[in-house]
Enzyme design. Structure first.
Site, PDB file in Angstrom:
ATOM      1  N   GLY A  74       0.834  -1.214   0.000  1.00  0.00           N
ATOM      2  CA  GLY A  74       0.000   0.000   0.000  1.00  0.00           C
ATOM      3  C   GLY A  74       0.855   1.246   0.000  1.00  0.00           C
ATOM      4  O   GLY A  74       2.064   1.185  -0.290  1.00  0.00           O
ATOM      5  N   ASN A  75       0.261   2.374   0.292  1.00  0.00           N
ATOM      6  CA  ASN A  75       1.002   3.640   0.310  1.00  0.00           C
ATOM      7  C   ASN A  75       0.380   4.575   1.348  1.00  0.00           C
ATOM      8  O   ASN A  75      -0.594   4.222   2.009  1.00  0.00           O
ATOM      9  CB  ASN A  75       1.016   4.270  -1.085  1.00  0.00           C
ATOM     10  CG  ASN A  75      -0.386   4.531  -1.580  1.00  0.00           C
ATOM     11  OD1 ASN A  75      -1.097   5.358  -1.034  1.00  0.00           O
ATOM     12  ND2 ASN A  75      -0.816   3.783  -2.602  1.00  0.00           N
ATOM     13  N   HIS A  76       0.951   5.771   1.480  1.00  0.00           N
ATOM     14  CA  HIS A  76       0.566   6.679   2.578  1.00  0.00           C
ATOM     15  C   HIS A  76      -0.577   7.626   2.227  1.00  0.00           C
ATOM     16  O   HIS A  76      -0.833   8.574   2.963  1.00  0.00           O
ATOM     17  CB  HIS A  76       1.776   7.504   3.021  1.00  0.00           C
ATOM     18  CG  HIS A  76       2.860   6.677   3.642  1.00  0.00           C
ATOM     19  ND1 HIS A  76       2.684   6.000   4.818  1.00  0.00           N
ATOM     20  CD2 HIS A  76       4.122   6.406   3.241  1.00  0.00           C
ATOM     21  CE1 HIS A  76       3.791   5.347   5.130  1.00  0.00           C
ATOM     22  NE2 HIS A  76       4.675   5.575   4.178  1.00  0.00           N
TER      23      HIS A  76
END
Ligand code: PMT
Length: 426
Positions: A218-220
């Protein structure tokens, strides 16, 4: 300071929180608190009937300022004129049907309506009432009059009302009111109603690619920028569908329909469906470029013989933006649909974020592209943003640093302008 153009809301503003007499008046206390926590000076001006719901002592304690309802208090200070003249922002929470009727017709029979008449700063009304009252032709007319006079009347939320009914008329969440009201100070023109009936599809948040039942790639992304675009477009009159990945538990964007998804493939499917019906598509989501070739059905163990966890095979995800542009070229989506991409760039030793974004807009083929520099942990998850807007035909504009609502407003201004340009003959 009085706002004109892109104003800075990080300095202390003089905020008047007006409170009219409705059951949602208790939420005004949270709005007062929200402004105070951001360092603003708050003066609460309730109507007499608002004090039937929340006492003056609550507002005095939360704001740290005296509370009065009538022009006959502190007459020597001419407060019916002073309070409005000195304000940088007036927000009325909740704005009832009766209050809006009085405000629309220029009545000045209490301190709050008198304050509105002298205020030259942005005035934001957050309505709350039963659906029948919101839909009544008298209220519709009053809202139209107020908007014509330059008052920003937020569209109410859709949801549970007092009693058993559900529908449009619910007060927006206090944090949404605070954010939108401050966005009005940053640039009141961002609230003009230039997208009445225009249909938007906006992707927002981060996608997650499952490795096994407990792990993901995933990512932020928090979803703030995509949700800010959705709320600002809805407040400009648009019909908005947000295809939302993971969004940090943000409240549902005011006025928008949200389709929740998890992975890139789910986002691609939902975007595919909703882009067919949209006049404007904006791709603000942070999409995972790759996903595991397979997802384990049980939690993967580390240190076992085949060590699959340290050797995850990846396959490329579809590029949702690029394929949507391709579908427009193929005639599956009307040629008049406006496509807006984002570029989240850090740059490297040889190339700046802006140079990379210029290459990206050509590669992706969208009409507009917002380039934001995400180096050093900025932008992802933050409440502010900054960057450049690029057009496919080579134009470039600076987007000044501001809240994500202000950046959304600048992007929507560019969309609005582009949609007014004559379209090339097919
Ligand atoms: O959510 P926030 O915390 O508010 O942060 C906002 C943001 C940084 C996520 C946002 O402003 C932003 O930049 N979004 C795009 C992030 C991104 O994936 O950028 P990119 O340069 O990798 O992709 C370029 C464009 O193609 C983007 O419009 C992206 O949505 C789209 N894309 C990318 C890959 C893919 N498989 N499908 C896509 O549609």
């Amino acid at each position: 300071m009085h706002a004109a153009g892109n104003a800075d809301v990080s300095e202390c503003l003089k905020v008047v929180v007006g409170v009219a007499g409705g059951i949602a008046a208790y939420k005004a206390a949270h709005v007062v608190r929200g402004f105070k926590e951001l360092g603003h000076d708050v003066r609460v001006v309730p109507t007499e009937s608002a004090l039937n719901f929340v006492g003056a002592a609550t507002f005095e304690a939360l704001s740290g300022n005296p509370v009065s309802t009538t022009v006959f208090d502190a007459v020597d200070e001419v407060q019916h004129v002073r309070v409005g003249q000195e304000a940088d922002l007036v927000v009325v929470v909740p704005a009832t049907a009766d209050f809006m009727a009085r405000a629309a017709h220029g009545r000045a029979d209490d301190l709050l309506t008198a304050t509105l008449l002298v205020a030259t700063c942005p005035v934001v009304l957050a309505p709350a009432m039963h659906t029948e009252m919101w839909n009544h032709p008298a209220t519709r007319d009053n809202v139209a009059i107020l908007r014509r006079h330059g008052t920003i009347v937020l569209d109410p939320a859709h949801g549970r009302l007092t009693g058993k009914d559900t529908g449009p008329g619910r007060l927006p969440e206090p944090e949404q009111i605070v954010s939108l009201a401050l966005a009005a100070v940053e640039n009141p023109r961002h609230f003009r109603r230039d997208f009445e009936g225009v249909r938007f599809m906006i992707t927002a948040g981060g996608t997650r690619e499952a490795i096994d039942p407990v792990r993901f790639i995933g990512n932020h992304s928090s979803g703030r920028q995509g949700f800010a675009l959705a709320e600002m477009a809805a407040q400009r009159g648009a019909q908005v569908t947000v295809v939302a990945g993971h969004t940090d538990q943000l409240p549902t964007p005011l006025g928008a329909n949200v389709v929740k998804v998890d992975s890139t493939l789910e986002m691609a499917k939902a975007a595919h469906e909703h882009s067919k019906l949209a006049d404007v598509c904006i791709f603000a989501a942070a999409v995972a470029d790759f996903r595991p070739a397979s997802t384990a059905g049980a939690k993967m163990k580390k240190g076992v013989a085949d060590d699959a966890l340290s050797n995850i095979q990846l396959v490329e995800n579809p590029d949702i933006l690029a394929t949507t542009v391709e579908r427009r070229k193929a005639g599956e989506i009307p040629a008049t649909t406006t496509m807006v991409g984002f570029a989240a760039e850090t740059g490297d030793e040889t190339t700046t974020p802006l140079e990379l974004a210029k290459q990206k807009i050509v590669r992706k083929g969208c009409d507009l592209l917002m380039c934001n520099d995400v180096s050093g942990g900025q932008t992802f998850g933050a409440t502010d943003n900054v960057g450049w807007l690029l057009s496919l035909d080579g134009e470039q504009w600076d987007v000044p640093r501001g809240s994500k609502f202000s950046v959304a407003g600048s992007i929507l201004d560019a969309v609005s302008e582009l949609r007014q340009e004559p379209q090339p003959a097919e």
